[in-house]
Write an enzyme that holds these catalytic residues in place. Structure first.
Site, mmCIF file in Angstrom:
data_model
loop_
_atom_site.group_PDB
_atom_site.id
_atom_site.type_symbol
_atom_site.label_atom_id
_atom_site.label_comp_id
_atom_site.label_asym_id
_atom_site.label_seq_id
_atom_site.Cartn_x
_atom_site.Cartn_y
_atom_site.Cartn_z
ATOM 1 N N HIS A 222 -3.028 7.055 3.955
ATOM 2 C CA HIS A 222 -3.460 5.846 3.249
ATOM 3 C C HIS A 222 -4.819 5.428 3.794
ATOM 4 O O HIS A 222 -5.055 5.478 5.006
ATOM 5 C CB HIS A 222 -2.424 4.734 3.455
ATOM 6 C CG HIS A 222 -2.883 3.406 2.943
ATOM 7 N ND1 HIS A 222 -3.375 3.239 1.662
ATOM 8 C CD2 HIS A 222 -2.948 2.185 3.530
ATOM 9 C CE1 HIS A 222 -3.709 1.973 1.501
ATOM 10 N NE2 HIS A 222 -3.477 1.315 2.612
ATOM 11 N N CYS B 134 0.823 -1.214 0.000
ATOM 12 C CA CYS B 134 0.000 0.000 0.000
ATOM 13 C C CYS B 134 0.854 1.261 0.000
ATOM 14 O O CYS B 134 0.340 2.362 -0.219
ATOM 15 C CB CYS B 134 -0.935 0.009 1.204
ATOM 16 S SG CYS B 134 -2.172 -1.278 1.101
ATOM 17 N N ASN C 5 -10.075 0.342 0.261
ATOM 18 C CA ASN C 5 -8.619 0.399 0.199
ATOM 19 C C ASN C 5 -8.178 -0.003 -1.213
ATOM 20 O O ASN C 5 -8.247 -1.171 -1.576
ATOM 21 C CB ASN C 5 -8.039 -0.555 1.253
ATOM 22 C CG ASN C 5 -6.523 -0.550 1.280
ATOM 23 O OD1 ASN C 5 -5.877 -0.004 0.388
ATOM 24 N ND2 ASN C 5 -5.950 -1.181 2.287
#
Ligand code: UT7
Length: 332
Positions: free
Chosen positions: A256, A116, A286
């Protein structure tokens, strides 16, 4: 000689039409909208439904949107870096495929895989090419088809992830704006807690790996959660402190988008008001390497030249980091 900085000069994105809602997930696994909203904060995610299309499908659309918005010809781009954990194929790099699809011919391109944190790793790498004077128009794109590695019978992971792509253009500037400071870190011990077991060289695809459902995301949620909260908060606070910034000096925090509770805990450690934090996890889930540029895309019209912005991330590896930049342009 004047210092050359790398500045983001445009943002583009691609969002798929198909929306996977919590209600639909509730028909696939034993879950509820209430559980997902309370524990993660996601309402819906975008999914690539087109047959035989991968990350480059949305990646190319995001880059095309970026080039169009910034009035940049594909011929002018001299480097493209793609951050992804869901490349179209093991090789060649998805960055090569995206470049071909959008007609970027005078550049080199490659992929970055940092879970990520991929976008922040790629943006940092790109900034060095710009600061050194080697490259003048660099595209950084985060592109993911997370739905290709999600087990839609596993309620602990299938509610979290979504597909999407967003891209930024990076150009040199000698003004007091652009990327000012970055800190990236990794610790491979994290590989045990968040990974895809098979499909790489250690465990190539076989009937056995497919039967054992080893080609999907494996995540020990609580363990990853604890690491994410402490490391993303630590590195974000350090970024503020070493640049002499107090919470009120920060215009925007761009975290994030993995879990609303992680975002809130990090913002609290930084002493921020919720109004200073970009949060769109509710809409997209996500999207791994695409979360940060998707935030910049959604907020682009509210950003002003000189805004103080910190981006922060945490992901598989483990990898994490933060970047401090001054926004380089007013809304067009
Ligand atoms: O972006 C890369 C980095 N990744 C992250 O940052 C993710 C970090 N982790 C998380 O966000 C959270 O740990 C999760 C969202 C993955 C899970 O939330 P949690 O609050 O940590 O739940 P848990 O895993 O501790 O599970 C609690 C309970 C369990 O039931 P029992 O054993 O207590 O009966 C799970 O089976 O919740 C259950 N559960 C669910 N219940 C309804 C897990 N998923 C679901 C679900 N719906 N979707």
């Amino acid at each position: 000689m004047e210092k050359i900085r790398a500045a983001i000069t445009g943002v583009g994105a691609s969002l798929q039409d198909y929306i996977l809602t919590n209600e639909e997930l509730g028909k696939m696994v034993d879950t509820t909208d209430e559980w997902i909203m309370t524990r993660i904060g996601i309402k819906e995610r975008r999914i690539i439904k087109e047959k035989d299309e991968g990350a480059s499908f949305v990646g190319a659309k995001a880059v095309s949107n970026l080039l169009e918005k910034t009035g940049t010809s594909p011929d002018e781009v001299d480097l493209l870096i793609c951050a992804t954990v869901t490349p179209d194929m093991q090789f060649p790099a998805t960055g090569n495929i995206i470049s071909d699809k959008v007609g970027i011919k005078n550049a080199f391109s490659f992929d970055v895989n940092a879970g990520c944190s991929g976008f922040l790793y790629a943006l940092t790498t790109a900034s060095k090419y710009v600061e050194s004077g080697t490259n003048k128009k660099v595209v950084v794109v985060g592109a993911e088809k997370m739905s290709s590695i999600i087990d839609y019978t596993d309620r602990a992971t299938c509610c979290i992830f979504g597909d999407g792509a967003a891209a930024v253009l990076l150009e040199p500037t000698t003004e007091e704006c652009g990327i000012i400071d970055t800190k990236l870190q990794s610790d491979g011990v994290g590989r045990h807690h968040l990974h895809q077991k098979a499909g790489g060289s250690a465990r190539p695809a076989s009937h056995e790996t497919v039967d054992a459902r080893e080609h999907f995301v494996y995540q020990e949620g609580q363990h990853v959660f604890k690491w994410a909260v402490s490391n993303m908060a630590d590195v974000s606070v350090e970024m503020m402190e070493r640049n002499g910034m107090k919470s009120e000096d920060l215009t925007w925090f761009v975290p994030h988008q993995a879990n609303m509770r992680i975002i809130e805990a990090t913002a609290k450690r930084m002493g921020l008001d919720k109004k200073q934090v970009m949060i769109n996890i509710e809409k997209y889930g996500n999207t791994t390497a695409a979360t940060l540029p998707l935030c910049l895309y959604d907020w682009e019209n509210q950003l002003r030249k000189g805004d103080n912005i910190i981006l922060a991330t945490f992901g598989a590896g483990f990898t994490w980091g933060a970047m401090y930049l001054k926004w380089a342009y007013d809304p067009r």
